[in-house]
Enzyme design. Structure first.
Site, mmCIF file in Angstrom:
data_model
loop_
_atom_site.group_PDB
_atom_site.id
_atom_site.type_symbol
_atom_site.label_atom_id
_atom_site.label_comp_id
_atom_site.label_asym_id
_atom_site.label_seq_id
_atom_site.Cartn_x
_atom_site.Cartn_y
_atom_site.Cartn_z
ATOM 1 N N SER A 175 0.799 -1.221 0.000
ATOM 2 C CA SER A 175 0.000 0.000 0.000
ATOM 3 C C SER A 175 0.833 1.273 0.000
ATOM 4 O O SER A 175 0.330 2.341 -0.358
ATOM 5 C CB SER A 175 -0.949 0.005 1.200
ATOM 6 N N ASP A 203 -3.241 8.221 7.674
ATOM 7 C CA ASP A 203 -4.154 7.335 8.384
ATOM 8 C C ASP A 203 -3.354 6.576 9.438
ATOM 9 O O ASP A 203 -2.262 7.014 9.818
ATOM 10 C CB ASP A 203 -4.917 6.419 7.416
ATOM 11 N N HIS A 260 -0.178 4.913 7.063
ATOM 12 C CA HIS A 260 0.505 5.490 5.902
ATOM 13 C C HIS A 260 0.862 6.962 6.107
ATOM 14 O O HIS A 260 0.050 7.736 6.634
ATOM 15 C CB HIS A 260 -0.389 5.349 4.661
#
Length: 355
Positions: free
Chosen positions: A46, A331, A334
């Site tokens: 991610s 978040d 990240h």
């Protein structure tokens, strides 16, 4: 994918970053910035994903607001408010457009410039991250790349021509985070912890990774940058769920992943010896994270957006913090775009050396 402003036009970044940018992407004779390499292929999780999870059956996808609030195209599937580290590397190298995700079915012109295969929650091991639904693990990313290579062979007319082209490309890979966060350290992962102690698990990962990077080499990669695992014990998610006992981060988790990075550095040395026709480099994400955290971020352990207690991702269509330049994390896992930018001076010189 669409073109964009250079991040130099909007970034209050350290002088060291500007020096590296100039070295990597110097202006051409007509004053425009020419790409330092002709092509760029991205593998990972991610931290690099640019939309490959959007159509998967998974809770780990972010093609919704407030993700992409500072990105030119809005919420594209990037796990940040703006650009990822892979995006920043690409624009610093002089690429005019963002490298398209494999899931967007890039055309023949685009694949000659590069493809992004990264997938949120993906790991070195097939099973890592699957508790959230589907992902594209590294072995499958390499199978997708084989499809791309076959198309390039057809486009250029021969395997020889295709491999000459591919040998000039930059390959970056960021893997291993989810093998810990979404596998080994999960509360329910008692079986794998009983089978492998931390040193054995790191050795397992490095052995699997070795075979995967060798496969990447067989598919034409000759300029390869491999990222180590960052200090995942410093993420808001792990700080909130595990606790730090007064320390800045969850020290036990950071110590747990350290053997993987040691093993990865050893693997890179072995790859250099085994393949003298190629170049391999280690991207020190821990040093990059430390450099970024030394900036004047007022908020270092709390996400900028409101997050789900289940996934750690931003809740859809919520309003994030307005002072995003003050937050280290977007978040619960990240970094913000600014944090990605500020860590770049550690990563870019390594890339410069392998080009």
């Amino acid at each position: 994918m669409g073109s964009r402003r250079s991040f130099l036009q909007s970034c209050s970044c350290p002088l060291s970053l500007f020096v590296v940018v100039v070295a990597l992407a110097a202006p051409s004779a007509d004053g425009s910035r020419a790409a330092r390499v002709p092509c760029y292929f991205i593998f990972g999780d991610s931290l690099y994903d640019s939309g490959n999870n959007n159509n998967l059956n998974t809770s780990v996808k972010v093609n919704y607001s407030p993700y992409g609030i500072d990105f030119p195209a809005g919420p594209t599937g990037r796990f940040s408010n703006g650009r990822t580290a892979a995006d920043i590397i690409g624009e610093t190298l002089g690429f005019k457009d963002f490298i398209p995700p494999f899931a967007s079915n890039p055309d023949d012109r685009q694949i000659l410039v590069g493809v992004n295969y990264a997938s949120g929650s993906a790991g070195i091991l097939v099973q890592s991250g699957k508790q959230g639904g589907d992902n594209v693990d590294l072995s499958k990313q390499l199978r997708n790349h084989k499809v791309t290579v076959s198309r390039i062979v057809k486009k250029l007319g021969s395997k020889k021509a295709a491999f000459e082209h591919l040998g000039q490309c930059l390959y970056i890979c960021n893997m291993g985070n989810n093998d810990y966060i979404n596998n080994y350290i999960l509360p329910q992962s008692t079986a794998i912890r009983s089978q492998y102690n931390p040193a054995q698990f790191a050795a397992l990962l490095v052995a699997r990774y070795s075979a995967q990077i060798k496969r990447m080499y067989e598919l034409g990669a000759r300029k390869v940058a491999l990222a180590g695992i960052s200090n995942i014990g410093c993420t808001p998610s792990l700080i909130a769920t595990v606790g730090t006992n007064g320390a800045p981060c969850v020290t036990s988790v950071n110590q747990l992943v350290a053997p993987f990075n040691i093993g990865l550095k050893s693997l890179i040395s072995q790859l250099k010896s085994a393949h003298p026709d190629a170049k391999f480099g280690y991207l020190d994400t821990i040093r990059a994270g430390i450099l970024a955290s030394q900036a004047e971020f007022k908020v270092r352990t709390t996400p900028c957006c409101q997050v789900s207690t289940v996934t750690g991702l931003c809740l859809p269509n919520t309003v994030p913090c307005s002072q995003r330049q003050s937050y280290l994390f977007w978040d619960a896992f990240h970094p913000t775009e600014l944090a990605n930018r500020l860590g770049a001076p550690i990563l870019l010189p390594v890339i410069q050396r392998i080009l």
